[in-house]
Design a protein around this motif. Structure first.
Motif, PDB file in Angstrom:
ATOM      1  N   LEU A 114       0.841  -1.172   0.206  1.00  0.00           N
ATOM      2  CA  LEU A 114      -0.014  -0.239  -0.099  1.00  0.00           C
ATOM      3  C   LEU A 114       1.057   1.260   0.017  1.00  0.00           C
ATOM      4  CD1 LEU A 114      -3.013   1.154   0.150  1.00  0.00           C
ATOM      5  CD2 LEU A 114      -2.669   1.043   2.554  1.00  0.00           C
ATOM      6  N   GLY A 115       2.052   0.976   0.899  1.00  0.00           N
ATOM      7  CA  GLY A 115       2.871   2.277   0.726  1.00  0.00           C
ATOM      8  C   GLY A 115       3.358   3.029  -0.750  1.00  0.00           C
ATOM      9  N   PRO A 116       4.025   2.027  -1.465  1.00  0.00           N
ATOM     10  CA  PRO A 116       4.316   2.761  -2.745  1.00  0.00           C
ATOM     11  C   PRO A 116       3.112   2.999  -3.660  1.00  0.00           C
ATOM     12  CG  PRO A 116       5.043   0.416  -2.476  1.00  0.00           C
ATOM     13  CD  PRO A 116       4.814   0.915  -1.033  1.00  0.00           C
ATOM     14  N   LEU A 117       2.249   2.186  -3.407  1.00  0.00           N
ATOM     15  CA  LEU A 117       1.098   2.098  -4.265  1.00  0.00           C
ATOM     16  C   LEU A 117       0.551   3.547  -4.353  1.00  0.00           C
ATOM     17  CD1 LEU A 117      -1.242   1.191  -6.210  1.00  0.00           C
ATOM     18  CD2 LEU A 117      -2.549   0.212  -4.210  1.00  0.00           C
ATOM     19  N   LEU A 118       0.540   4.241  -3.177  1.00  0.00           N
ATOM     20  CA  LEU A 118      -0.129   5.338  -2.701  1.00  0.00           C
ATOM     21  C   LEU A 118       1.162   6.537  -3.001  1.00  0.00           C
ATOM     22  CD1 LEU A 118      -1.939   4.951   0.660  1.00  0.00           C
ATOM     23  CD2 LEU A 118      -2.974   4.962  -1.895  1.00  0.00           C
ATOM     24  N   ILE A 119       2.566   6.340  -2.698  1.00  0.00           N
ATOM     25  CA  ILE A 119       3.409   7.281  -2.603  1.00  0.00           C
ATOM     26  C   ILE A 119       3.758   7.666  -3.973  1.00  0.00           C
ATOM     27  CG2 ILE A 119       5.953   7.750  -2.176  1.00  0.00           C
ATOM     28  CD1 ILE A 119       5.422   5.687   0.300  1.00  0.00           C
ATOM     29  N   HIS A 120       3.755   6.939  -5.043  1.00  0.00           N
ATOM     30  CA  HIS A 120       4.202   7.262  -6.364  1.00  0.00           C
ATOM     31  C   HIS A 120       3.500   8.342  -7.122  1.00  0.00           C
ATOM     32  CE1 HIS A 120       7.539   4.905  -6.572  1.00  0.00           C
ATOM     33  NE2 HIS A 120       7.029   3.792  -6.295  1.00  0.00           N
ATOM     34  N   PRO A 121       2.193   7.897  -6.999  1.00  0.00           N
ATOM     35  CA  PRO A 121       1.027   9.212  -7.699  1.00  0.00           C
ATOM     36  C   PRO A 121       1.036  10.291  -6.829  1.00  0.00           C
ATOM     37  CG  PRO A 121      -0.326   7.337  -6.836  1.00  0.00           C
ATOM     38  CD  PRO A 121       1.235   6.986  -6.958  1.00  0.00           C
ATOM     39  N   LEU A 122       1.051  10.173  -5.586  1.00  0.00           N
ATOM     40  CA  LEU A 122       1.121  11.225  -4.447  1.00  0.00           C
ATOM     41  C   LEU A 122       2.246  12.181  -4.805  1.00  0.00           C
ATOM     42  CD1 LEU A 122      -0.611  12.509  -2.292  1.00  0.00           C
ATOM     43  CD2 LEU A 122       1.110  11.145  -0.814  1.00  0.00           C
ATOM     44  N   VAL A 123       3.608  11.744  -4.919  1.00  0.00           N
ATOM     45  CA  VAL A 123       4.677  12.641  -5.131  1.00  0.00           C
ATOM     46  C   VAL A 123       4.494  13.346  -6.570  1.00  0.00           C
ATOM     47  CG1 VAL A 123       7.199  12.531  -5.613  1.00  0.00           C
ATOM     48  CG2 VAL A 123       6.325  11.356  -3.641  1.00  0.00           C
ATOM     49  N   LEU A 124       4.058  12.556  -7.549  1.00  0.00           N
ATOM     50  CA  LEU A 124       4.160  13.090  -8.853  1.00  0.00           C
ATOM     51  C   LEU A 124       3.051  14.243  -9.157  1.00  0.00           C
ATOM     52  CD1 LEU A 124       5.090  12.733 -11.664  1.00  0.00           C
ATOM     53  CD2 LEU A 124       3.510  11.249 -12.243  1.00  0.00           C
ATOM     54  N   VAL A 192       9.543   5.926  -1.134  1.00  0.00           N
ATOM     55  CA  VAL A 192       9.865   7.478  -1.134  1.00  0.00           C
ATOM     56  C   VAL A 192      11.039   7.638  -1.780  1.00  0.00           C
ATOM     57  CG1 VAL A 192      10.780   8.974   0.734  1.00  0.00           C
ATOM     58  CG2 VAL A 192       8.709   7.772   1.220  1.00  0.00           C
ATOM     59  N   ASN A 193      12.255   7.007  -1.772  1.00  0.00           N
ATOM     60  CA  ASN A 193      13.520   7.174  -2.450  1.00  0.00           C
ATOM     61  C   ASN A 193      13.408   7.221  -3.721  1.00  0.00           C
ATOM     62  OD1 ASN A 193      16.490   7.279  -2.170  1.00  0.00           O
ATOM     63  ND2 ASN A 193      16.392   5.356  -3.322  1.00  0.00           N
ATOM     64  N   LEU A 194      12.457   5.968  -4.099  1.00  0.00           N
ATOM     65  CA  LEU A 194      12.307   5.765  -5.709  1.00  0.00           C
ATOM     66  C   LEU A 194      11.583   7.002  -6.332  1.00  0.00           C
ATOM     67  CD1 LEU A 194      11.759   2.319  -7.482  1.00  0.00           C
ATOM     68  CD2 LEU A 194      10.949   4.497  -8.290  1.00  0.00           C
ATOM     69  N   ALA A 195      10.603   7.345  -5.825  1.00  0.00           N
ATOM     70  CA  ALA A 195       9.553   8.383  -6.427  1.00  0.00           C
ATOM     71  C   ALA A 195      10.040   9.625  -6.289  1.00  0.00           C
ATOM     72  CB  ALA A 195       8.319   8.608  -5.292  1.00  0.00           C
ATOM     73  N   TYR A 196      11.257   9.950  -5.114  1.00  0.00           N
ATOM     74  CA  TYR A 196      11.901  11.234  -5.154  1.00  0.00           C
ATOM     75  C   TYR A 196      12.675  11.570  -6.448  1.00  0.00           C
ATOM     76  CZ  TYR A 196      14.345  15.019  -3.626  1.00  0.00           C
ATOM     77  OH  TYR A 196      15.065  16.495  -3.425  1.00  0.00           O
ATOM     78  N   TRP A 197      13.394  10.607  -6.720  1.00  0.00           N
ATOM     79  CA  TRP A 197      14.534  10.676  -7.701  1.00  0.00           C
ATOM     80  C   TRP A 197      13.923  10.387  -9.238  1.00  0.00           C
ATOM     81  CZ3 TRP A 197      18.524  13.239  -6.004  1.00  0.00           C
ATOM     82  CH2 TRP A 197      18.793  12.983  -4.941  1.00  0.00           C
ATOM     83  N   VAL A 198      12.911   9.436  -9.436  1.00  0.00           N
ATOM     84  CA  VAL A 198      12.294   9.339 -10.680  1.00  0.00           C
ATOM     85  C   VAL A 198      11.521  10.356 -11.102  1.00  0.00           C
ATOM     86  CG1 VAL A 198      10.404   7.928 -11.838  1.00  0.00           C
ATOM     87  CG2 VAL A 198      12.304   6.850 -10.325  1.00  0.00           C
ATOM     88  N   PHE A 199      10.731  11.179 -10.128  1.00  0.00           N
ATOM     89  CA  PHE A 199       9.788  12.143 -10.612  1.00  0.00           C
ATOM     90  C   PHE A 199      10.578  13.804 -10.392  1.00  0.00           C
ATOM     91  CE2 PHE A 199       6.862   8.775  -8.947  1.00  0.00           C
ATOM     92  CZ  PHE A 199       6.586   8.414 -10.137  1.00  0.00           C
ATOM     93  N   SER A 200      12.090  13.737 -10.138  1.00  0.00           N
ATOM     94  CA  SER A 200      12.501  15.096 -10.013  1.00  0.00           C
ATOM     95  C   SER A 200      12.772  15.757 -11.351  1.00  0.00           C
ATOM     96  CB  SER A 200      13.822  14.626  -9.387  1.00  0.00           C
ATOM     97  OG  SER A 200      14.502  15.880  -9.469  1.00  0.00           O
ATOM     98  N   PRO A 201      12.646  16.859 -11.566  1.00  0.00           N
ATOM     99  CA  PRO A 201      13.016  17.612 -12.665  1.00  0.00           C
ATOM    100  C   PRO A 201      14.261  17.273 -13.373  1.00  0.00           C
ATOM    101  CG  PRO A 201      12.014  19.156 -11.063  1.00  0.00           C
ATOM    102  CD  PRO A 201      12.450  17.987 -10.292  1.00  0.00           C
TER     103      PRO A 201
END
Length: 325
Positions: A114-124, A192-201
């Motif tokens: 559930l964590g990454p399922l919510l975190i990725h769209p939330l970060v992007l 958190v770590n994956l989303a932060y760097w993948v969706f960075s400008p």
């Protein structure tokens, strides 16, 4: 047959750690109402041993941990293993401890994914302006970032659906405290770590012109890996009847190549994500840690198959990666 039981409190106070075999670590806590002795038939199952102790101690069976006094080895709660086959004899000593509050494996898996399922769209789509905003206007997410987010979301939706509808668990519960340890890998490293760097400008995924030599092979690997992984999970589910913990030698698609094709196809799908992400290092890190863990699990499963099935199990030439390992 009579089996003597010592609580962990008596065990700790009566055994000299300098002379005890292997210096067994004090896993678990003592049980106050534990009976001093029980009587059980030598051909009864270990599952019966657990249930007998549970009834006499008036204690939940899924919180019990029973080990042999002779060598400290775990007596696993299994209906297919007899008391005598474990080496427990008349007047043997076993140690019984409380593992603490339990939680269902299925629930644990749901929480993990559930964590990454919510975190990725939330970060992007929600947190991106707050994470990367500065003096300059923040460019909108690229199509490649949206595609990568979609792949990651689909992957964890698949995991959740498999947990609910496909997987059957040989062990129903685990200690509640393990939830935090198990979730850290997915929530922090894969979330958190994956989303932060993948969706960075500044991420390779921020480009408006993705490399087709990475994009299309990556998409192909992701789709093939996910569908093949699902196929293996369905095969494993069908090997075990509902409510049964009996192990059966798996056969079918992928099992002629390696011992654990589900892990092979899981890695394949994540290699696909790595390619689609433009070789983002955070995806590679998550892939490397996950692959290393799965290699350890695959090796343990290979050893267990040889131990449990003997000559009936034909040892695979490769455990997880055809032609490599």
């Amino acid at each position: 047959m009579f089996t003597t039981i010592l609580s962990s409190l008596l065990l700790i106070s009566s055994i000299n750690p300098l002379t005890s075999p292997s210096c067994f670590p004090p896993i678990g806590k003592p049980i106050s109402k534990l009976p001093e002795t029980i009587s059980i038939g030598s051909q009864e199952s270990i599952e019966t041993l657990y249930s007998t102790i549970s009834k006499q101690a008036r204690f939940p069976v899924n919180r019990l941990r029973i080990t042999k006094g002779s060598d400290g080895s775990l007596l696993k709660n299994d209906a297919g293993i007899t008391v005598s086959s474990t080496g427990v004899r008349n007047q043997s000593v076993i140690y019984v401890k409380d593992l603490g509050p339990q939680i269902g494996w299925r629930t644990v898996f749901i929480i993990e994914y559930l964590g990454p399922l919510l975190i990725h769209p939330l970060v992007l789509y929600v947190l991106r302006p707050y994470l990367y905003g500065g003096s300059k206007p923040l460019p909108p997410p690229s199509d490649l970032q949206a595609l990568t987010c979609a792949l990651l979301t689909l992957h964890f939706i698949k995991r959740e659906l498999e947990t609910i509808f496909v997987h059957r668990f040989s062990v129903s519960t685990m200690p509640f405290t393990y939830v935090f340890r198990n979730s850290a890998h997915y929530w922090l490293l894969g979330g958190v770590n994956l989303a932060y760097w993948v969706f960075s400008p500044s991420s390779p995924t921020a480009t408006s012109n993705p490399n087709p030599a990475l994009l299309y092979p990556g998409l192909a690997l992701f789709v093939v890996g996910q569908l093949s992984n699902l196929s293996v999970h369905i095969t494993l589910r069908n090997l075990r009847k509902p409510g049964s913990t009996e192990r059966v030698i798996p056969t079918g698609f992928g099992f002629d190549w390696v011992t654990c094709p589900n892990y092979l196809f899981e890695v394949m799908a994540w290699v696909g994500v790595y390619l689609v992400s433009g070789l983002n290092w955070s995806v590679l890190l998550f892939l490397a840690v996950g692959a290393g863990t799965m290699m350890k699990w695959a090796s343990q499963k290979e050893q267990r198959y040889r131990r449990e099935f003997g000559d009936k199990y034909k040892r695979k030439r490769f455990v997880m990666f055809p032609g490599l390992w």
